[in-house]
Design a protein around this motif. Sequence first.
Motif, PDB file in Angstrom:
ATOM      1  N   ASN A   1      21.826   2.995  10.034  1.00 26.16           N
ATOM      2  CA  ASN A   1      22.433   2.860   8.706  1.00 26.16           C
ATOM      3  C   ASN A   1      23.910   3.242   8.761  1.00 26.16           C
ATOM      4  O   ASN A   1      24.286   4.360   8.400  1.00 26.16           O
ATOM      5  N   PRO A   2      24.784   2.330   9.196  1.00 28.61           N
ATOM      6  CA  PRO A   2      26.198   2.682   9.320  1.00 28.61           C
ATOM      7  C   PRO A   2      26.880   3.029   8.002  1.00 28.61           C
ATOM      8  O   PRO A   2      27.947   3.649   8.008  1.00 28.61           O
ATOM      9  N   HIS A   3      26.281   2.635   6.889  1.00 25.46           N
ATOM     10  CA  HIS A   3      26.837   3.004   5.586  1.00 25.46           C
ATOM     11  C   HIS A   3      26.454   4.424   5.189  1.00 25.46           C
ATOM     12  O   HIS A   3      26.914   4.917   4.153  1.00 25.46           O
ATOM     13  N   MET A   4      25.621   5.104   5.999  1.00 34.43           N
ATOM     14  CA  MET A   4      25.268   6.496   5.779  1.00 34.43           C
ATOM     15  C   MET A   4      26.347   7.373   6.397  1.00 34.43           C
ATOM     16  O   MET A   4      26.550   7.365   7.611  1.00 34.43           O
ATOM     17  N   LYS A   5      27.029   8.122   5.575  1.00 33.24           N
ATOM     18  CA  LYS A   5      28.154   8.927   6.040  1.00 33.24           C
ATOM     19  C   LYS A   5      27.792  10.391   6.284  1.00 33.24           C
ATOM     20  O   LYS A   5      28.587  11.139   6.862  1.00 33.24           O
TER      21      LYS A   5
ATOM     22  N   GLY B   1       0.782  -1.223   0.000  1.00 31.75           N
ATOM     23  CA  GLY B   1       0.000   0.000   0.000  1.00 31.75           C
ATOM     24  C   GLY B   1       0.814   1.274   0.000  1.00 31.75           C
ATOM     25  O   GLY B   1       0.298   2.332   0.380  1.00 31.75           O
ATOM     26  N   ASP B   2       2.084   1.170  -0.398  1.00 27.20           N
ATOM     27  CA  ASP B   2       2.937   2.356  -0.504  1.00 27.20           C
ATOM     28  C   ASP B   2       3.171   3.033   0.842  1.00 27.20           C
ATOM     29  O   ASP B   2       3.330   4.248   0.935  1.00 27.20           O
ATOM     30  N   THR B   3       3.186   2.256   1.911  1.00 29.23           N
ATOM     31  CA  THR B   3       3.525   2.793   3.221  1.00 29.23           C
ATOM     32  C   THR B   3       4.868   2.220   3.656  1.00 29.23           C
ATOM     33  O   THR B   3       5.318   1.179   3.148  1.00 29.23           O
ATOM     34  N   ALA B   4       5.540   2.892   4.589  1.00 28.57           N
ATOM     35  CA  ALA B   4       6.775   2.344   5.146  1.00 28.57           C
ATOM     36  C   ALA B   4       6.472   0.988   5.758  1.00 28.57           C
ATOM     37  O   ALA B   4       5.506   0.832   6.517  1.00 28.57           O
ATOM     38  N   HIS B   5       7.284   0.002   5.423  1.00 29.78           N
ATOM     39  CA  HIS B   5       6.956  -1.366   5.818  1.00 29.78           C
ATOM     40  C   HIS B   5       8.240  -2.187   5.843  1.00 29.78           C
ATOM     41  O   HIS B   5       9.171  -1.953   5.076  1.00 29.78           O
ATOM     42  N   ALA B   6       8.302  -3.152   6.731  1.00 29.17           N
ATOM     43  CA  ALA B   6       9.431  -4.084   6.723  1.00 29.17           C
ATOM     44  C   ALA B   6       9.388  -4.905   5.445  1.00 29.17           C
ATOM     45  O   ALA B   6       8.307  -5.209   4.923  1.00 29.17           O
TER      46      ALA B   6
ATOM     47  N   GLN C   1      16.155   8.973  -9.491  1.00 29.68           N
ATOM     48  CA  GLN C   1      15.193   9.696  -8.674  1.00 29.68           C
ATOM     49  C   GLN C   1      15.216   9.347  -7.186  1.00 29.68           C
ATOM     50  O   GLN C   1      15.314  10.243  -6.342  1.00 29.68           O
ATOM     51  N   VAL C   2      15.027   8.095  -6.826  1.00 32.05           N
ATOM     52  CA  VAL C   2      14.712   7.733  -5.442  1.00 32.05           C
ATOM     53  C   VAL C   2      15.888   7.002  -4.804  1.00 32.05           C
ATOM     54  O   VAL C   2      16.721   6.410  -5.488  1.00 32.05           O
ATOM     55  N   THR C   3      15.936   7.026  -3.466  1.00 33.73           N
ATOM     56  CA  THR C   3      17.094   6.515  -2.740  1.00 33.73           C
ATOM     57  C   THR C   3      17.407   5.074  -3.123  1.00 33.73           C
ATOM     58  O   THR C   3      16.554   4.187  -3.053  1.00 33.73           O
ATOM     59  N   PHE C   4      18.642   4.852  -3.532  1.00 35.54           N
ATOM     60  CA  PHE C   4      19.092   3.545  -4.008  1.00 35.54           C
ATOM     61  C   PHE C   4      19.563   2.674  -2.848  1.00 35.54           C
ATOM     62  O   PHE C   4      19.243   1.491  -2.776  1.00 35.54           O
ATOM     63  N   SER C   5      20.321   3.232  -1.937  1.00 39.39           N
ATOM     64  CA  SER C   5      20.887   2.458  -0.834  1.00 39.39           C
ATOM     65  C   SER C   5      19.819   2.098   0.182  1.00 39.39           C
ATOM     66  O   SER C   5      18.795   2.773   0.307  1.00 39.39           O
ATOM     67  N   GLN C   6      20.089   1.031   0.938  1.00 39.12           N
ATOM     68  CA  GLN C   6      19.161   0.678   2.015  1.00 39.12           C
ATOM     69  C   GLN C   6      19.102   1.816   3.026  1.00 39.12           C
ATOM     70  O   GLN C   6      20.112   2.407   3.395  1.00 39.12           O
ATOM     71  N   ARG C   7      17.873   2.090   3.480  1.00 34.07           N
ATOM     72  CA  ARG C   7      17.661   3.171   4.448  1.00 34.07           C
ATOM     73  C   ARG C   7      16.647   2.695   5.469  1.00 34.07           C
ATOM     74  O   ARG C   7      15.439   2.817   5.281  1.00 34.07           O
ATOM     75  N   LYS C   8      17.167   2.150   6.573  1.00 31.55           N
ATOM     76  CA  LYS C   8      16.278   1.724   7.652  1.00 31.55           C
ATOM     77  C   LYS C   8      15.714   2.944   8.352  1.00 31.55           C
ATOM     78  O   LYS C   8      16.447   3.884   8.660  1.00 31.55           O
ATOM     79  N   LEU C   9      14.415   2.887   8.624  1.00 35.67           N
ATOM     80  CA  LEU C   9      13.724   4.034   9.191  1.00 35.67           C
ATOM     81  C   LEU C   9      13.547   3.954  10.705  1.00 35.67           C
ATOM     82  O   LEU C   9      13.040   4.894  11.320  1.00 35.67           O
ATOM     83  N   ASP C  10      13.971   2.838  11.318  1.00 33.93           N
ATOM     84  CA  ASP C  10      13.907   2.701  12.770  1.00 33.93           C
ATOM     85  C   ASP C  10      14.975   1.715  13.205  1.00 33.93           C
ATOM     86  O   ASP C  10      15.719   1.161  12.384  1.00 33.93           O
ATOM     87  N   LEU C  11      15.044   1.458  14.507  1.00 33.76           N
ATOM     88  CA  LEU C  11      16.105   0.628  15.068  1.00 33.76           C
ATOM     89  C   LEU C  11      15.614  -0.761  15.472  1.00 33.76           C
ATOM     90  O   LEU C  11      16.314  -1.485  16.181  1.00 33.76           O
ATOM     91  N   THR C  12      14.445  -1.161  15.024  1.00 34.58           N
ATOM     92  CA  THR C  12      13.924  -2.485  15.363  1.00 34.58           C
ATOM     93  C   THR C  12      14.587  -3.557  14.510  1.00 34.58           C
ATOM     94  O   THR C  12      15.207  -3.275  13.478  1.00 34.58           O
ATOM     95  N   ALA C  13      14.442  -4.805  14.940  1.00 36.41           N
ATOM     96  CA  ALA C  13      15.051  -5.920  14.210  1.00 36.41           C
ATOM     97  C   ALA C  13      14.480  -6.034  12.794  1.00 36.41           C
ATOM     98  O   ALA C  13      15.203  -6.365  11.845  1.00 36.41           O
ATOM     99  N   GLN C  14      13.188  -5.796  12.651  1.00 43.24           N
ATOM    100  CA  GLN C  14      12.538  -5.795  11.342  1.00 43.24           C
ATOM    101  C   GLN C  14      12.202  -4.350  10.958  1.00 43.24           C
ATOM    102  O   GLN C  14      11.049  -3.933  10.944  1.00 43.24           O
ATOM    103  N   ALA C  15      13.244  -3.593  10.692  1.00 48.85           N
ATOM    104  CA  ALA C  15      13.080  -2.160  10.460  1.00 48.85           C
ATOM    105  C   ALA C  15      12.227  -1.886   9.226  1.00 48.85           C
ATOM    106  O   ALA C  15      12.283  -2.613   8.229  1.00 48.85           O
ATOM    107  N   LYS C  16      11.445  -0.822   9.327  1.00 45.02           N
ATOM    108  CA  LYS C  16      10.662  -0.398   8.165  1.00 45.02           C
ATOM    109  C   LYS C  16      11.569   0.271   7.138  1.00 45.02           C
ATOM    110  O   LYS C  16      12.564   0.909   7.482  1.00 45.02           O
ATOM    111  N   LEU C  17      11.174   0.114   5.865  1.00 40.56           N
ATOM    112  CA  LEU C  17      11.872   0.722   4.742  1.00 40.56           C
ATOM    113  C   LEU C  17      10.854   1.488   3.901  1.00 40.56           C
ATOM    114  O   LEU C  17       9.650   1.250   3.986  1.00 40.56           O
TER     115      LEU C  17
END
Length: 544
Positions: A487-491, A345-350, A388-404
């Motif tokens: 996101n440790p790969h985020m500098k 549904g186009d929402t942030a989701h694991a 256009q849109v973010t290519f790299s993984q971008r976790k939106l929270d710190l949970t084990a099953q983080a939303k993307l």
Amino acid sequence: MTPAGQHHAPELKAAARHVGRRRFLTVTGAAAALAFATELPTAGVASAAELDGRRIKDNPFTLGVASGDPLPGSVLLWTRLAPAPYEPGGGLPKERVAVQWELAHDARFRRVARRGTVTAHPEFNHSVHVEAEHLDAGRTYYFRFKAGTWVSETGRTRTAPPAGSRPGPLTLAAVSCQAYHDGYFTAYKHLAQDDVDVVFHLGDYLYEYAVNAVGGARKYTDRTLPAHYNKETQTLEDYRLRYALYKSDPDLRAAHAAHPFVVTWDDHEAENNYADDISENDDPPAEFLLRRAAAYRAYWENQPLRRPQLPKGPDAQLYRRLVWGRLAQFDILDTRQYRSDQAYGDTAHAPGPESDDPARTITGATQERWLIDGWHRSRAQWNLVPQQVTFSQRKLDLTAQAKLSMDAWDGYRASRQRVLAGAKAADLDNLMILTGDVHVGYAFDIKADFDDPSSKTLGTEIVATSIASGKDGADKPANWETYTKANPHMKFYNGRRGYVTVGLDREAARADFKTVSAVTTPDAPIKTAASFVTEAGDPGLKPA
């Protein structure tokens, strides 16, 4: 989910190619769409009478000049005649106008290199696209237009270096997301004065949302915008008028006059978060394809694009390749037109079975093959992908099953893996992704396994913040600590408005993130918020 390109019956797209200019979205439903039979006129077959340019009483060059898509011996020159830009039709009758153009070696036009005459057709909203050819490679030129007694401002452009050459350093700028109602385009004023060779616009050149009488956050006190701007764009005339509003901005005009642009769209040029023929609100595909056809046509009319990018109804091939000698290859993508519908549904989701379906694509199969095949043939030191849109993984929270984000490449992980596998198979040493969309500046290392910080770094991603979207922003948004930990790969992460420049030479690439302190008030100063370097043959970002 159904892969992109298979959502709609071919007859719906065919119907959208055969819709008269006056009938965009005047009826609804597939049956009505299929009944349309009047093809949009094309230049050269139109029957409009010719207007003597000397009869144009007011300056028709209110929307400035632009250039784009530089090749070694050619560049595209653009303008549009609109003496009354905020009126339907731009204040001109539905008649052809002869427009002269000049390209010179000097800003005073004492040494003219090329000149000619082109017709501004009412069917193209009196826009002009000149493919100036037989030019010297790797050279700066100046250009202008004339209509009747009126002369445009002077633009500066340049051609690409000779194919196969080893040119000197290149400096590019990347910009995105310029919501007029969110603030002033002050970053463009600074970019116009910056020393760059070419500007890449990564999408959301305009927004479909309503703009009120005072220009939203601009809060005009010296003007009142017409009421027809205070609604969402739907029709061809709506989109044309919205481009006129944006292009009348003096800072945007200055940037276009100063540098050649290479443009690609994201979603707001048509509608927020659409995917192929699926609209944000799940409108009938036949209806949305008509809206998309209107949006695509207005986009081409108002951008420095060549004829191969001219839409055919709701279709336009915007992905294309430019080469800067053997220094850089640019593979400009379109991740909106061919994508599968967003998962969950186009929402942030694991991530899950729906988002990770290997049949899902963000580029479409044809564009994906084109990209990877181009990498195999590349002879460039640097391979850059403006998209256009973010290519790299971008976790939106710190949970084990983080939303993307399901709207970014995180929602199309199989697509991303195929692209990275293609880069590896092509033995690309120096891959750089240029991204917009998210209204913040990011710098990422692209990892072979984003969940393993020690995995191999395959390239870098530079995300340009917005020009105005999101209003003033902040150096450290509220989620700054969460995102940087997740996101440790985020500098780098910064939430101000601005743009990014990337300098390339044979040894390294340097990215400078430039931000303004505010956009809700005009004339804010600019600063360099951070700088990073990645060395050729050794991917990974290091503070400069």
